[in-house]
Design an enzyme around this catalytic site. Structure first.
Site, PDB file in Angstrom:
ATOM      1  N   SER A  94      23.287  -8.925  26.314  1.00  0.00           N
ATOM      2  CA  SER A  94      23.364  -9.245  25.123  1.00  0.00           C
ATOM      3  C   SER A  94      22.697 -10.625  24.423  1.00  0.00           C
ATOM      4  O   SER A  94      21.554 -10.643  24.807  1.00  0.00           O
ATOM      5  CB  SER A  94      24.893  -9.391  24.463  1.00  0.00           C
ATOM      6  OG  SER A  94      24.997  -9.154  23.010  1.00  0.00           O
ATOM      7  N   ASP A 216      24.234   2.432  21.045  1.00  0.00           N
ATOM      8  CA  ASP A 216      24.368   1.017  20.818  1.00  0.00           C
ATOM      9  C   ASP A 216      24.523   0.735  19.655  1.00  0.00           C
ATOM     10  O   ASP A 216      23.589   0.493  18.888  1.00  0.00           O
ATOM     11  CB  ASP A 216      23.469   0.091  21.588  1.00  0.00           C
ATOM     12  CG  ASP A 216      23.863  -1.072  22.017  1.00  0.00           C
ATOM     13  OD1 ASP A 216      24.823  -1.752  21.160  1.00  0.00           O
ATOM     14  OD2 ASP A 216      23.330  -1.928  23.047  1.00  0.00           O
ATOM     15  N   HIS A 244      27.544  -1.230  23.936  1.00  0.00           N
ATOM     16  CA  HIS A 244      26.735  -2.279  24.298  1.00  0.00           C
ATOM     17  C   HIS A 244      27.055  -2.888  25.721  1.00  0.00           C
ATOM     18  O   HIS A 244      26.339  -3.982  25.611  1.00  0.00           O
ATOM     19  CB  HIS A 244      27.177  -3.202  23.077  1.00  0.00           C
ATOM     20  CG  HIS A 244      26.347  -4.247  22.802  1.00  0.00           C
ATOM     21  ND1 HIS A 244      24.869  -4.428  22.647  1.00  0.00           N
ATOM     22  CD2 HIS A 244      26.700  -5.653  23.174  1.00  0.00           C
ATOM     23  CE1 HIS A 244      24.552  -5.421  22.624  1.00  0.00           C
ATOM     24  NE2 HIS A 244      25.398  -6.423  22.967  1.00  0.00           N
TER      25      HIS A 244
END
Length: 263
Positions: A94, A216, A244
């Site tokens: 991320s 996602d 995610h």
């Protein structure tokens, strides 16, 4: 202060080359527990917590100093230098994917490869660029977080994790959010969701793997395609994993994709 103490660094593994794992927003190094052990036989694995998360030294947190992703990138470089890492593989999830990219731009000779899991250089839609959120969406998300961090965590964690048929994953992410220092989390959320690193993409020279999860809610497929086109020497792999956080929801597929790339 030692970077190893500041960021609660833990080193394991038997390999000569290092593999450095960086967690995403609201998480800590425990989020790698299903992935990192698979690489210990071949790599010297390095886990750490960003300041404000996990067991990192909260006394080192300064909202002014950590008002951009650049300071987090500097922390990564400090860890690498203190451990004298030579050409490590950086694995970032991320927002840490962009933190690793910024670190590699600042020290292009340092990293061998980057593995970018569910990355996004910009979360806000802008003209033809699809980031997944409108500016009003992000403003509302941040206002909600400021107003009630616990409620925000409970509402956002399942959406971020996806995999509604496995609610325990969402509960784990919610618990992780709630363990994060609220002040640091609020600031990190702003830094994360308001960041725009698109202009830096052309500066990266380190080969990179982009792992794009399906369905996602935070980094949609268009973001992965955009990054692949913008990053020279990049490889894009579309995972079957949904949500995610494939490092938690689909660790075996994540490990396999990283192994295939590093071969």
């Amino acid at each position: 202060m030692s970077a190893l103490r500041k960021n609660n660094v833990r080193v394991d593994g038997a390999g000569q080359q290092a593999m450095l794992f960086a967690h995403g927003f609201g998480c800590d190094q425990g989020m790698w527990r299903f992935v990192e052990p698979s690489f210990r036989a071949d790599y010297r694995t390095v886990l750490f917590d960003h300041v404000g998360a996990g067991q990192a030294d909260l006394a080192c947190y300064d909202p002014v100093r950590y008002s951009s992703l650049g300071q987090y990138a500097d922390d990564v470089l400090d860890i690498c230098r203190e451990l004298a890492l030579d050409q490590p593989v950086f694995v970032g999830h991320s927002v840490s994917a962009m933190i690793g990219m910024l670190a590699a731009i600042r020290a292009p000779q340092l990293f061998a490869r980057l593995v970018l899991i569910c990355p996004s250089p910009c979360y806000i839609d802008d003209g033809d660029y699809v980031g997944g959120f409108s500016r009003d969406d992000i403003a509302g998300l941040i206002d909600f977080l400021d107003d009630n961090f616990v409620a925000w965590s409970g509402a956002m964690a399942p959406a971020i994790m996806g995999n509604a048929e496995r609610p325990e994953l969402g509960r784990e992410l919610e618990s992780s959010f709630c363990r994060t220092d609220p002040t640091a989390a609020r600031q990190f959320a702003r830094v994360t969701f308001l960041s725009d690193n698109r202009r830096e993409l052309d500066l990266l020279r380190t080969p990179s793997l982009i792992l794009q999860a399906s369905d996602d809610a935070i980094a949609p497929p268009a973001v992965g395609r955009y990054l692949h086109q913008a990053l020279r020497g990049s490889t894009l792999v579309q995972l079957a994993a949904r949500g995610h956080c494939p490092n938690l929801s689909a660790p075996q597929e994540t490990v396999a994709a990283i192994r295939d790339y590093l071969r």
